[in-house]
Scaffold this motif. Sequence first.
Motif, PDB file in Angstrom:
ATOM      1  N   ARG A 166      58.652  33.996  32.342  1.00  0.00           N
ATOM      2  CA  ARG A 166      58.563  35.432  32.633  1.00  0.00           C
ATOM      3  C   ARG A 166      58.992  36.263  31.436  1.00  0.00           C
ATOM      4  NH1 ARG A 166      62.930  37.904  36.248  1.00  0.00           N
ATOM      5  NH2 ARG A 166      63.691  38.561  34.209  1.00  0.00           N
ATOM      6  N   ARG A 192      57.886  43.754  33.020  1.00  0.00           N
ATOM      7  CA  ARG A 192      57.013  43.444  34.157  1.00  0.00           C
ATOM      8  C   ARG A 192      56.940  44.588  35.170  1.00  0.00           C
ATOM      9  NH1 ARG A 192      59.801  39.313  38.486  1.00  0.00           N
ATOM     10  NH2 ARG A 192      61.786  40.404  38.766  1.00  0.00           N
ATOM     11  N   TRP A 194      53.679  46.393  34.721  1.00  0.00           N
ATOM     12  CA  TRP A 194      52.388  45.708  34.852  1.00  0.00           C
ATOM     13  C   TRP A 194      51.610  46.324  36.010  1.00  0.00           C
ATOM     14  CZ3 TRP A 194      54.324  39.885  34.743  1.00  0.00           C
ATOM     15  CH2 TRP A 194      54.913  39.636  33.496  1.00  0.00           C
ATOM     16  N   LEU A 217      48.448  42.411  37.051  1.00  0.00           N
ATOM     17  CA  LEU A 217      49.162  41.502  37.939  1.00  0.00           C
ATOM     18  C   LEU A 217      48.217  40.512  38.607  1.00  0.00           C
ATOM     19  CD1 LEU A 217      51.568  44.058  39.630  1.00  0.00           C
ATOM     20  CD2 LEU A 217      52.288  42.132  38.211  1.00  0.00           C
ATOM     21  N   ARG A 218      47.108  41.027  39.121  1.00  0.00           N
ATOM     22  CA  ARG A 218      46.193  40.133  39.831  1.00  0.00           C
ATOM     23  C   ARG A 218      45.481  39.184  38.862  1.00  0.00           C
ATOM     24  NH1 ARG A 218      49.216  42.339  43.138  1.00  0.00           N
ATOM     25  NH2 ARG A 218      48.452  43.074  45.173  1.00  0.00           N
ATOM     26  N   LEU A 264      46.901  37.863  36.231  1.00  0.00           N
ATOM     27  CA  LEU A 264      47.898  36.825  36.001  1.00  0.00           C
ATOM     28  C   LEU A 264      48.005  35.911  37.224  1.00  0.00           C
ATOM     29  CD1 LEU A 264      50.702  38.969  34.318  1.00  0.00           C
ATOM     30  CD2 LEU A 264      49.166  37.348  33.191  1.00  0.00           C
ATOM     31  N   PHE A 265      47.973  36.515  38.422  1.00  0.00           N
ATOM     32  CA  PHE A 265      48.059  35.688  39.625  1.00  0.00           C
ATOM     33  C   PHE A 265      46.873  34.737  39.722  1.00  0.00           C
ATOM     34  CE2 PHE A 265      46.822  34.677  43.912  1.00  0.00           C
ATOM     35  CZ  PHE A 265      47.983  34.065  44.394  1.00  0.00           C
ATOM     36  N   LEU A 316      56.938  33.918  39.744  1.00  0.00           N
ATOM     37  CA  LEU A 316      55.958  34.732  39.032  1.00  0.00           C
ATOM     38  C   LEU A 316      54.743  35.041  39.902  1.00  0.00           C
ATOM     39  CD1 LEU A 316      55.410  36.091  36.333  1.00  0.00           C
ATOM     40  CD2 LEU A 316      54.376  33.959  35.522  1.00  0.00           C
ATOM     41  N   TRP A 346      55.590  37.741  42.452  1.00  0.00           N
ATOM     42  CA  TRP A 346      55.668  39.058  41.819  1.00  0.00           C
ATOM     43  C   TRP A 346      54.273  39.624  41.546  1.00  0.00           C
ATOM     44  CZ3 TRP A 346      59.248  42.678  40.927  1.00  0.00           C
ATOM     45  CH2 TRP A 346      58.954  43.680  39.994  1.00  0.00           C
ATOM     46  N   CYS A 347      53.362  38.767  41.100  1.00  0.00           N
ATOM     47  CA  CYS A 347      52.022  39.234  40.728  1.00  0.00           C
ATOM     48  C   CYS A 347      51.136  39.523  41.930  1.00  0.00           C
ATOM     49  CB  CYS A 347      51.341  38.187  39.827  1.00  0.00           C
ATOM     50  SG  CYS A 347      52.104  38.023  38.201  1.00  0.00           S
ATOM     51  N   PRO A 399      53.608  47.684  42.736  1.00  0.00           N
ATOM     52  CA  PRO A 399      52.898  47.803  41.458  1.00  0.00           C
ATOM     53  C   PRO A 399      52.547  49.257  41.183  1.00  0.00           C
ATOM     54  CG  PRO A 399      52.019  45.981  42.743  1.00  0.00           C
ATOM     55  CD  PRO A 399      52.963  46.723  43.641  1.00  0.00           C
TER      56      PRO A 399
END
Length: 951
Positions: free
Chosen positions: A670, A680, A683, A688-689, A691-692, A715, A718-719, A944
């Motif tokens: 992270r 973060r 973001w 975020l999505r 990264l997810f 992580l 969070w995303c 977010p």
Amino acid sequence: MKRYTVGIDLGTSHTACAYAPLEGRAADIALLPIPQRLSAGEVQAQPLLPSLRYQAAPGELGEAWRQPWPPLEATDDTPATLGRWARDLGAAVPGRLVESAKSWLSHPGVDRTAPILPWGAPQDVARVSPVQASASYLAHVRAAWDAAHPDAPLHAQDLVLTVPASFDEGARALTLEAARLAGLPALQLLEEPKAAFHDWLALQGEQLAAQLAGCRLVLVVDVGGGTTDLTLIRVDTQAGGTPRLTRIAVGEHLMLGGDNMDLALAHLLEPQFAGDGGHLPAARLPAARLPAARFAQLVQRCRQAKELLLADGAPDSAAVTLLGTGSRMLAQTHTATLTRAQVLQCVVEGFLPQVPIGDRPARRQGALRGLGLPYPADAAITRHLAQFLAQHAGGDLPDTLLLNGGVFHAPALVQRLTEVLAHWRGALPRVLHNPHPDWAVARGAAAYGLAQHSSSNTHTAQSGQAPAAPKTIVPRIGGGSARSYWLVLPGKAGTAPQGICLLPRGTEEGVRLVLTSRRFALRLGQAVRFALVARSQGQAQAGQIAPLEGDGWAELPPLATALPAPEGRATAQVEVQLQACMTEVGTLEVRCVATQEADQSWRLPFAVRGAAGTDGASKSIASRTELESVSGQKGSEGKASRLPQALALIDRIFGTQAQDVAPKEVRQLRQSLEKILGPRAGWDVALLRALFDALLARARRRRRTPEHERTWLNLAGWCLRPGVGAELDAWRIAQVWQLYPQGLGHGQDAANWTEWWVFWRRVAAGLDEAQQMQVLEAVAGCMQKTVQRSQGKAAWGSYDDMLRLFAAMEAVPWQYRQEMGQWMLQRLLRPDESAQTWWAIGRLAARQPLAANAHRVMPPEAAAEFLHATLREDWRHNEHALFAAAQIARMTGDRARDLPDALRTEVLEKMRATHAPARWIALVEQPTAMEAEDQQRSLGDSLPPGLVLVG
């Protein structure tokens, strides 16, 4: 064989049915008398069936509820009655009365197929869904028809069912579902303003051309019990003098009508019944309010008084009497006087004020609030009309006016609307006479059916067959689709999303449009979901891509289905084109058509069984995971320039190739990403999505080591937080839910258990009820084991995080949350209990859910137990209990959810005495949006940037 054309007006206040022989004339249109109970001992046929259902207690109605026909879904244990008797019974016991089902049918903020009506009813009252209630009225009409025409059952006739022009595709689909449940599977939908105009056209007969001579633009204003519909129809004269009619615009959905006027009058009189003698209480305390059931009773009394005081020859005043309850019925009975002047001021000036043509509706919510329904912020119909004409008529204001709906029985309302339009035009408009606004829509639907049949006969003649001579002179109203429909495409990070036009505004019924210039790759063997929006202004071409910017965009229920893969294969990919059509039934149909096999296509139905984004269904909207452009067109571009570097780092930790990665590097993933992408907290959703999605694609490698698993859960959660709010989120939730049965790979590590609970709390808003129940049972068991152990409390991770996860389960039945809350209150008797328990209690009993449907909220009488517990605390030294009290006593404006005024007053007095933050006091004092800081505190995480939840 079809013998009749039948029009049914499924109204908010009344349901009516009109019919005529298929070979008859418009003059042959008649109303169907609908038998209904007037009392326990009397059944009588009347032209209008009040769209009301009374959910009686077992034995309350004796055997009378079975006659003339037992209502749909009624049983010995849950008897019910419809129509006039339901209205009279509901006036005495409003908590058992199902009303405004049609308005609830168009309310996307609740699950319209769930048993939620009567809204706010006591727990012992059986509930039905808006769809079931609507179906019961249609089933009653079907039974009445079949009894009168045993040789021509209703389901076999030519049926036309009306809906508001502003109904979106979800509400239309649910209306069709209600008709199917009522035994009427095949029918056509017709917009109510068009139906009302069809009735006027049919009444003119051979004088129609002369009656429309000189008319250029007709404005139809249809104000019913629950909705206001606005429609513009252009009149052109064809060769021979026959008028050509084209519907050129319809208004946006306005949940505004006679019900709102009744509410306004009830608000006006409420202080005289709420115990303050008509005087407002001290400015620092909330105004006294009646309980929800008593207020509903007052609304009905005000409706009766309004109709009396706005009629021709009305008296100067009317008495409004509200009976008491229980043993003190007579002692608590009060009477107030409502004057005609008050009604004119409240209804005429409040709903049809004289405003300039440049005025626009206010965006801030006014004081007018109902029982759960989301009414417009501005109740002034004339402001909405001004905006509608500015968008669609420009400088060419309508010269002709047709008014429909029960409210226009009042001459004062007709006069005011005519005066407003005359002021805007500089000349009086011509007002078309509507002799029967209560059943013009039903008659017009039958007239439309006759016109369709006549047109079919004409077509038969042109094909060389001998048709019957046309009997009607009712021209068709053209204009095609009232809106353009767009498929949502992902846009650049930080910019407005883009859309591709599937069906332009004005496309005629039956015309199928295929986006031949664009081809897509569609994956089979999994659920897919496509996001749609509609707009009633502007012009576009099929296949056009444009940013979804500006006003006027209406989000529709998504298209969702599970497309089967070829036999023997789990998944497959096929190249398709998109096809859209406004069907003859009156609904939008979208298909994926295979390019290799022209006869292979897949229809995409609307997902209307839950609120968008919270039903846990799989989601697929023109994304790389489901539907990819293969035609060389530009798709989603412009990911952050540093994203590839971040994805490479994720791949290094979780990629397929074994990397020489130290545990410390895994733990610091992270921080390493923040060095590349910034903190973060900044973001955005798109980043975020992205990264997810990268983490999801590598989820199999999350179990390599305990550090890998903890890092992935932390992580990924969070995303994906909060589990809703972005395109594809429901699809993502469906994917991660497949990981739930697998559990932890390193469950011997307490820190991994903690991250497991945190992950599911962060995405809980995206889980449906069944999924949340499964998580709830697991976490409750672990909590119980943890508190029973005197040593090793960390065996199943952090107790606080288990507690917070439990409180985040908003979709489960409130009784489970009440039981857990009571267990928490017992725990608070221990001196070492976590302060997080007060946070959890605040979430469990909150008046406003953060993401779930409002009907999931704990009832006020149950929530009061937890509020009393907070009041026993010293808020100067327990801010957690204070914040819990603010959430539990928060005022929503929905009497079915709000706590009693006396209890809120007690909370406000204590909040002021302890110098609580002003923003928390405001939450309890009046309906107010929760500020971002408090929403983060309530949610347990920040949202977010740019994402907004219900609360």
